[in-house]
Write a protein that holds these residues in place. Structure first.
Motif, PDB file in Angstrom:
ATOM      1  N   SER A  36      35.365 -49.327 -37.885  1.00 34.94           N
ATOM      2  CA  SER A  36      35.998 -49.852 -36.679  1.00 34.94           C
ATOM      3  C   SER A  36      37.505 -50.010 -36.834  1.00 34.94           C
ATOM      4  O   SER A  36      38.186 -50.350 -35.889  1.00 34.94           O
ATOM      5  CB  SER A  36      35.383 -51.203 -36.316  1.00 34.94           C
ATOM      6  OG  SER A  36      35.682 -52.163 -37.317  1.00 34.94           O
ATOM      7  N   GLY A  37      38.031 -49.789 -38.026  1.00 31.82           N
ATOM      8  CA  GLY A  37      39.457 -49.961 -38.272  1.00 31.82           C
ATOM      9  C   GLY A  37      39.803 -51.340 -38.795  1.00 31.82           C
ATOM     10  O   GLY A  37      40.941 -51.604 -39.171  1.00 31.82           O
ATOM     11  N   ARG A  38      38.827 -52.213 -38.837  1.00 29.49           N
ATOM     12  CA  ARG A  38      39.035 -53.559 -39.366  1.00 29.49           C
ATOM     13  C   ARG A  38      39.165 -53.482 -40.873  1.00 29.49           C
ATOM     14  O   ARG A  38      38.560 -52.630 -41.524  1.00 29.49           O
ATOM     15  CB  ARG A  38      37.834 -54.423 -38.988  1.00 29.49           C
ATOM     16  CG  ARG A  38      37.967 -55.877 -39.314  1.00 29.49           C
ATOM     17  CD  ARG A  38      36.708 -56.626 -38.888  1.00 29.49           C
ATOM     18  NE  ARG A  38      35.651 -56.450 -39.864  1.00 29.49           N
ATOM     19  CZ  ARG A  38      35.286 -57.379 -40.737  1.00 29.49           C
ATOM     20  NH1 ARG A  38      35.868 -58.548 -40.733  1.00 29.49           N
ATOM     21  NH2 ARG A  38      34.329 -57.155 -41.604  1.00 29.49           N
ATOM     22  N   ASP A  69      29.305 -48.750 -43.026  1.00 28.07           N
ATOM     23  CA  ASP A  69      30.437 -49.292 -42.276  1.00 28.07           C
ATOM     24  C   ASP A  69      31.746 -49.182 -43.052  1.00 28.07           C
ATOM     25  O   ASP A  69      32.818 -49.202 -42.460  1.00 28.07           O
ATOM     26  CB  ASP A  69      30.202 -50.759 -41.916  1.00 28.07           C
ATOM     27  CG  ASP A  69      29.205 -50.916 -40.786  1.00 28.07           C
ATOM     28  OD1 ASP A  69      28.891 -49.909 -40.126  1.00 28.07           O
ATOM     29  OD2 ASP A  69      28.747 -52.047 -40.573  1.00 28.07           O
ATOM     30  N   VAL A  70      31.681 -49.068 -44.359  1.00 28.50           N
ATOM     31  CA  VAL A  70      32.888 -49.039 -45.192  1.00 28.50           C
ATOM     32  C   VAL A  70      33.302 -47.583 -45.406  1.00 28.50           C
ATOM     33  O   VAL A  70      32.513 -46.767 -45.880  1.00 28.50           O
ATOM     34  CB  VAL A  70      32.641 -49.727 -46.546  1.00 28.50           C
ATOM     35  CG1 VAL A  70      33.866 -49.638 -47.428  1.00 28.50           C
ATOM     36  CG2 VAL A  70      32.240 -51.173 -46.337  1.00 28.50           C
ATOM     37  N   ILE A  71      34.553 -47.257 -45.051  1.00 25.03           N
ATOM     38  CA  ILE A  71      35.035 -45.890 -45.250  1.00 25.03           C
ATOM     39  C   ILE A  71      36.026 -45.785 -46.403  1.00 25.03           C
ATOM     40  O   ILE A  71      36.259 -44.701 -46.917  1.00 25.03           O
ATOM     41  CB  ILE A  71      35.667 -45.311 -43.970  1.00 25.03           C
ATOM     42  CG1 ILE A  71      36.857 -46.142 -43.520  1.00 25.03           C
ATOM     43  CG2 ILE A  71      34.623 -45.167 -42.879  1.00 25.03           C
ATOM     44  CD1 ILE A  71      37.678 -45.511 -42.421  1.00 25.03           C
ATOM     45  N   ASN A  93      38.908 -38.070 -37.074  1.00 19.45           N
ATOM     46  CA  ASN A  93      38.874 -37.962 -35.622  1.00 19.45           C
ATOM     47  C   ASN A  93      39.810 -38.954 -34.946  1.00 19.45           C
ATOM     48  O   ASN A  93      39.739 -39.169 -33.753  1.00 19.45           O
ATOM     49  CB  ASN A  93      37.450 -38.165 -35.104  1.00 19.45           C
ATOM     50  CG  ASN A  93      36.530 -37.074 -35.577  1.00 19.45           C
ATOM     51  OD1 ASN A  93      36.934 -35.921 -35.657  1.00 19.45           O
ATOM     52  ND2 ASN A  93      35.307 -37.429 -35.912  1.00 19.45           N
ATOM     53  N   GLY A  94      40.674 -39.556 -35.712  1.00 20.62           N
ATOM     54  CA  GLY A  94      41.583 -40.556 -35.165  1.00 20.62           C
ATOM     55  C   GLY A  94      42.961 -39.974 -34.882  1.00 20.62           C
ATOM     56  O   GLY A  94      43.232 -38.799 -35.107  1.00 20.62           O
ATOM     57  N   SER A  95      43.825 -40.797 -34.376  1.00 22.12           N
ATOM     58  CA  SER A  95      45.183 -40.343 -34.098  1.00 22.12           C
ATOM     59  C   SER A  95      45.987 -40.289 -35.386  1.00 22.12           C
ATOM     60  O   SER A  95      45.616 -40.880 -36.388  1.00 22.12           O
ATOM     61  CB  SER A  95      45.849 -41.287 -33.096  1.00 22.12           C
ATOM     62  OG  SER A  95      46.551 -42.285 -33.768  1.00 22.12           O
ATOM     63  N   THR A  96      47.105 -39.599 -35.355  1.00 25.73           N
ATOM     64  CA  THR A  96      47.934 -39.469 -36.556  1.00 25.73           C
ATOM     65  C   THR A  96      49.069 -40.475 -36.570  1.00 25.73           C
ATOM     66  O   THR A  96      50.000 -40.350 -37.333  1.00 25.73           O
ATOM     67  CB  THR A  96      48.521 -38.050 -36.653  1.00 25.73           C
ATOM     68  OG1 THR A  96      49.264 -37.781 -35.467  1.00 25.73           O
ATOM     69  CG2 THR A  96      47.428 -37.026 -36.851  1.00 25.73           C
TER      70      THR A  96
END
Length: 142
Positions: A36-38, A69-71, A93-96
């Motif tokens: 989630s980016g957290r 959940d952990v990347i 798949n996220g923004s740069t």
């Protein structure tokens, strides 16, 4: 006079708390980054490594999180960078821009795994650094 002595004692006590510790430190602050980016941090033993039990990543005896959940798990500060190479990554798949960029040190030769390795497991990319290579793209290599 009593006030001056009390202030002096308080100052000496405060300074003692910030004094460097003798010998090597055996703990390290690790940053855990989730899907989630957290992100959150934990101070753990310097030789800590992830343990997966029943689909959960056990952080310590009291805390665990769903393993998928952990990347990324990385040290806040990489103390020894000898033999490591600096890379800048972004979420696949996220923004740069913004929070999607990650700067870290990896072992030489591990850069080819980013974006090509299809495993969902956390892989050790450097001492004290684990991540899911398929979730990231390599932007910069130094």
């Amino acid at each position: 006079m009593k006030k001056a002595v009390a202030i002096l004692i308080v100052l000496l006590t405060a300074c003692a708390g910030t004094a460097p510790l003798p010998g090597e430190v055996d703990t390290q602050e690790f940053i855990f980054i989730t899907n989630s980016g957290r992100s959150f941090t934990h101070v753990l033993q310097a030789d800590w490594s992830p343990v997966i039990e029943g689909g959960f990543l056990r952080i310590n005896n009291r805390q665990r999180i769903m393993a998928l959940d952990v990347i990324m798990i990385r040290p806040r500060i990489q103390f020894d960078v000898e033999g490591l190479e600096f890379v800048r990554l972004t979420r696949r798949n996220g923004s740069t821009s913004g929070s999607g960029l990650f700067d870290l040190w990896v072992q030489a030769g591990k850069q080819e795994l980013f974006g090509t390795n299809r495993t969902l497991d956390l892989m050790k990319m450097a001492p004290q650094t684990w991540l899911r290579p398929n979730d990231f793209r390599l932007l910069l290599e130094r």
